[in-house]
Scaffold this motif. Structure first.
Motif, PDB file in Angstrom:
ATOM      1  N   UNK A   1      -5.647  -4.735 -25.068  1.00 16.53           N
ATOM      2  CA  UNK A   1      -4.741  -4.806 -24.251  1.00 16.53           C
ATOM      3  C   UNK A   1      -4.158  -6.023 -23.163  1.00 16.53           C
ATOM      4  N   UNK A   2      -3.609  -6.926 -23.988  1.00 15.04           N
ATOM      5  CA  UNK A   2      -2.728  -7.581 -24.123  1.00 15.04           C
ATOM      6  C   UNK A   2      -1.463  -6.769 -24.035  1.00 15.04           C
ATOM      7  N   UNK A   3       0.231  -7.595 -22.640  1.00 14.78           N
ATOM      8  CA  UNK A   3       0.331  -7.010 -22.824  1.00 14.78           C
ATOM      9  C   UNK A   3       2.013  -7.862 -22.680  1.00 14.78           C
ATOM     10  N   UNK A   4       2.629  -7.673 -23.553  1.00 12.07           N
ATOM     11  CA  UNK A   4       4.687  -8.139 -23.514  1.00 12.07           C
ATOM     12  C   UNK A   4       5.723  -7.554 -23.689  1.00 12.07           C
ATOM     13  N   UNK A   5       6.275  -7.925 -22.004  1.00 10.93           N
ATOM     14  CA  UNK A   5       7.625  -7.096 -21.440  1.00 10.93           C
ATOM     15  C   UNK A   5       8.516  -7.956 -22.464  1.00 10.93           C
ATOM     16  N   UNK A   6       9.373  -7.307 -23.181  1.00 13.26           N
ATOM     17  CA  UNK A   6      10.508  -7.719 -24.154  1.00 13.26           C
ATOM     18  C   UNK A   6      10.028  -8.742 -24.463  1.00 13.26           C
TER      19      UNK A   6
ATOM     20  N   UNK B   1      12.574  -6.546 -11.908  1.00 21.48           N
ATOM     21  CA  UNK B   1      13.499  -6.782 -12.355  1.00 21.48           C
ATOM     22  C   UNK B   1      13.659  -8.327 -12.771  1.00 21.48           C
ATOM     23  N   UNK B   2      13.148  -9.744 -12.569  1.00 20.84           N
ATOM     24  CA  UNK B   2      13.309 -10.485 -12.784  1.00 20.84           C
ATOM     25  C   UNK B   2      12.595 -10.481 -14.661  1.00 20.84           C
ATOM     26  N   UNK B   3      12.147  -9.355 -14.794  1.00 22.36           N
ATOM     27  CA  UNK B   3      11.627  -9.201 -16.398  1.00 22.36           C
ATOM     28  C   UNK B   3      12.353  -8.506 -17.117  1.00 22.36           C
ATOM     29  N   UNK B   4      13.844  -7.724 -16.811  1.00 24.89           N
ATOM     30  CA  UNK B   4      14.155  -6.905 -16.995  1.00 24.89           C
ATOM     31  C   UNK B   4      15.428  -7.360 -18.431  1.00 24.89           C
ATOM     32  N   UNK B   5      16.104  -6.550 -19.465  1.00 27.99           N
ATOM     33  CA  UNK B   5      17.052  -6.748 -19.860  1.00 27.99           C
ATOM     34  C   UNK B   5      17.858  -6.426 -19.741  1.00 27.99           C
ATOM     35  N   UNK B   6      19.546  -6.169 -19.690  1.00 30.94           N
ATOM     36  CA  UNK B   6      20.513  -5.177 -19.506  1.00 30.94           C
ATOM     37  C   UNK B   6      21.392  -5.066 -20.968  1.00 30.94           C
ATOM     38  N   UNK B   7      20.793  -3.559 -21.014  1.00 28.51           N
ATOM     39  CA  UNK B   7      21.205  -2.557 -21.744  1.00 28.51           C
ATOM     40  C   UNK B   7      22.804  -2.670 -22.726  1.00 28.51           C
ATOM     41  N   UNK B   8      23.574  -2.355 -23.458  1.00 32.98           N
ATOM     42  CA  UNK B   8      24.457  -2.311 -23.839  1.00 32.98           C
ATOM     43  C   UNK B   8      24.653  -1.283 -23.250  1.00 32.98           C
TER      44      UNK B   8
ATOM     45  N   UNK C   1      18.680  -1.573 -16.886  1.00 32.95           N
ATOM     46  CA  UNK C   1      18.439  -2.022 -16.852  1.00 32.95           C
ATOM     47  C   UNK C   1      17.245  -1.740 -17.575  1.00 32.95           C
ATOM     48  N   UNK C   2      16.818  -2.697 -18.612  1.00 37.32           N
ATOM     49  CA  UNK C   2      15.676  -2.486 -19.336  1.00 37.32           C
ATOM     50  C   UNK C   2      14.211  -2.766 -20.207  1.00 37.32           C
ATOM     51  N   UNK C   3      13.138  -2.790 -19.673  1.00 36.33           N
ATOM     52  CA  UNK C   3      12.161  -2.746 -19.695  1.00 36.33           C
ATOM     53  C   UNK C   3      11.392  -2.490 -21.238  1.00 36.33           C
ATOM     54  N   UNK C   4      10.844  -2.976 -22.264  1.00 33.00           N
ATOM     55  CA  UNK C   4       9.950  -2.826 -23.462  1.00 33.00           C
ATOM     56  C   UNK C   4       8.541  -3.055 -23.609  1.00 33.00           C
ATOM     57  N   UNK C   5       8.363  -2.329 -22.871  1.00 33.33           N
ATOM     58  CA  UNK C   5       7.014  -2.953 -22.714  1.00 33.33           C
ATOM     59  C   UNK C   5       5.681  -2.711 -24.082  1.00 33.33           C
ATOM     60  N   UNK C   6       4.532  -3.615 -24.796  1.00 33.39           N
ATOM     61  CA  UNK C   6       3.688  -3.408 -25.379  1.00 33.39           C
ATOM     62  C   UNK C   6       2.807  -3.607 -24.604  1.00 33.39           C
TER      63      UNK C   6
END
Length: 484
Positions: free
Chosen positions: A471-476, A450-457, A461-466
């Motif tokens: 294998x490198x991971x980005x969250x939001x 939850x600490x990594x989440x963004x609040x959507x419109x 709670x929203x998490x964009x995971x790339x």
């Protein structure tokens, strides 16, 4: 098997223009000749199709028994197969009215290897009627119904018995362009039951209040498809083991003419009040839906699949009590495969294939056709809608994953996860942690996430995971901590 007489019927009428309603011997002879001239010579003279004039209709008889005359009885036997009678009536608008009433009661046996299977099919109160467009070589509209039906299949290893209470189906076709038609069909079966006993003698009982199948073809190139079907039927009837060089050229031309075959296809199957009885107990769902959609045999083709389950249920005791309230009220999975070059791949196959060889393509050609189907060796999986909802959680996921089938270790993902009522989910896990220790660990992990989440419109709670190919991971947009 009912499709064959329907196809032959519509084919026979291709050269018939709008005629007067008078029924004559000459008219019957012309219709029969039109039927048989589209058949291989052996079938044309076999008595498979006969037409005679009636009082107000032409009486067409389709006798499927002639198709079995050369079948070895040690391999296949059947009893109860009777000729089917259909009535054809010319209409003032050039269309033809079709009517058929029949019952079916078949029993038979077939042998594969050392295993013999007994089977039966029975349909009561079967009726069909519709109108045929001679220009389309197909039904413009049709309706079929049956009062009840049953089938059995029994061998020493397993058995299957199925029944349904009633069946109705409809078909509609209309010309979309001078070369294509749009087809829509619907079928509903009520009171479905099935019992399966597998080789381990495990019994499974299936039942459903009703089963609905809906299919829509848009932009179907009907004439090239008919030409291909008649070509294949002709070679099958002649039992040809090999194709002449000229026949291979003809077949390849027919396949090319069928691309992309249709503009769109959408099929859905829905089962209401499904129950699956097993030795463990009865599993079920209020609704089970399956869908498939695609945009034809073209380049950059897309093929989608979907499964939705509403209000699933499990037998008492199968899962711990604490998990019962966590069962989803609705689960939905809808994914699609994108950017597949079907037309180019099929064209390459047709250009290089030798249909008389054990392997139509060489190993090098097979590798090349695979490369053409997947440009750059990549296949994109799109998560159109993956979700699960209940009284204590509401999760959904969308995005894409790109994989490389020839390089299994290589892939990248870009997905977005949404969660509604997130705090309610954590509260549920914490409340039941004493009963299920894993819930406590899950609650801790969710609080970290939850600490990594963004609040959507919309407040979710929203998490964009790339995840990239390293294998490198980005969250939001932020690098995940503690990565190599």
């Amino acid at each position: 098997m009912r499709l064959l007489p329907a196809l032959l019927l519509s084919t026979a009428l291709v050269t018939q223009s709008a005629q007067a309603a008078e029924i004559t011997h000459q008219g019957a002879q012309e219709i029969e000749q039109n039927f048989t001239k589209y058949l291989p010579e052996k079938l044309a003279k076999s008595g498979l199709i006969k037409v005679r004039p009636g009082t107000t209709d032409y009486e067409l008889t389709f006798d499927p028994t002639v198709l079995l005359k050369d079948v070895d009885p040690k391999v296949f036997t059947i009893s109860g197969l009777q000729p089917w009678l259909a009535l054809i009536r010319p209409m003032d608008d050039g269309l033809w009215q079709f009517n058929q009433t029949a019952d079916l009661d078949l029993k038979g046996q077939f042998t594969v290897g050392t295993e013999t299977t007994d089977f039966s099919y029975k349909i009561d109160g079967m009726k069909a009627d519709g109108t045929i467009d001679p220009d389309l070589l197909y039904f413009k509209s049709a309706k079929m119904s049956a009062d009840k039906a049953s089938m059995t299949s029994k061998s020493p290893l397993q058995s299957v018995e199925a029944t349904f209470g009633a069946l109705t189906s409809t078909l509609d076709a209309k010309r979309a362009t001078p070369q294509t038609v749009d087809l829509r069909s619907n079928m509903v079966m009520n009171g479905f039951t099935e019992t399966i006993i597998d080789p381990a003698k495990v019994k499974v009982d299936l039942s459903a209040d009703n089963l609905t199948v809906d299919v829509a073809f848009n932009g179907l190139g009907y004439k090239p498809l008919q030409d291909l079907v008649f070509f294949v039927l002709d070679k099958m009837e002649k039992d040809k083991k090999e194709l002449l060089a000229t026949e291979q050229v003809e077949l390849k031309a027919l396949v090319r003419a069928n691309l992309p075959m249709f503009e769109t296809l959408l099929e859905s199957i829905e089962v209401a009040n499904l129950k699956v009885g097993t030795p463990t107990g009865t599993f079920g769902a209020e609704t089970l839906r399956y869908t498939i959609d695609t945009n034809g045999l073209r380049d950059q083709a897309k093929v989608g699949f979907g499964i939705t389950i509403d209000k699933p249920s499990v037998p008492p005791g199968v899962i711990p009590e604490a998990f019962v309230s966590a069962l989803p009220e609705t689960m939905n999975t809808r994914i699609s495969l994108e950017n597949i070059n079907l037309a180019s791949g099929i064209t390459y196959f047709i250009d290089h294939a030798d249909f008389n060889a054990d392997k139509p393509l060489t190993d090098e050609q097979s590798t090349e056709v695979g490369r053409i189907f997947l440009p750059g060796g990549a296949m994109t999986i799109r998560y159109d809608d993956v979700s699960a909802r209940s009284s204590i959680y509401d999760f959904s996921l969308s995005g894409t994953t790109t994989v490389y089938p020839d390089q299994p270790e290589r892939q990248n993902t870009d997905i977005t996860i949404y969660a509604k009522d997130f705090d309610k989910t954590v509260e549920y896990l914490q409340k039941n942690a004493a009963t299920v220790p894993q819930f406590g660990q899950a609650a801790f992990m969710l609080l970290m996430v939850k600490g990594l989440a963004k609040e959507g419109p919309d407040g979710r709670q929203m998490w964009n995971i790339v995840v990239d190919e390293t294998k490198k991971v980005k969250i939001n947009g932020q690098d995940l901590p503690f990565q190599p």
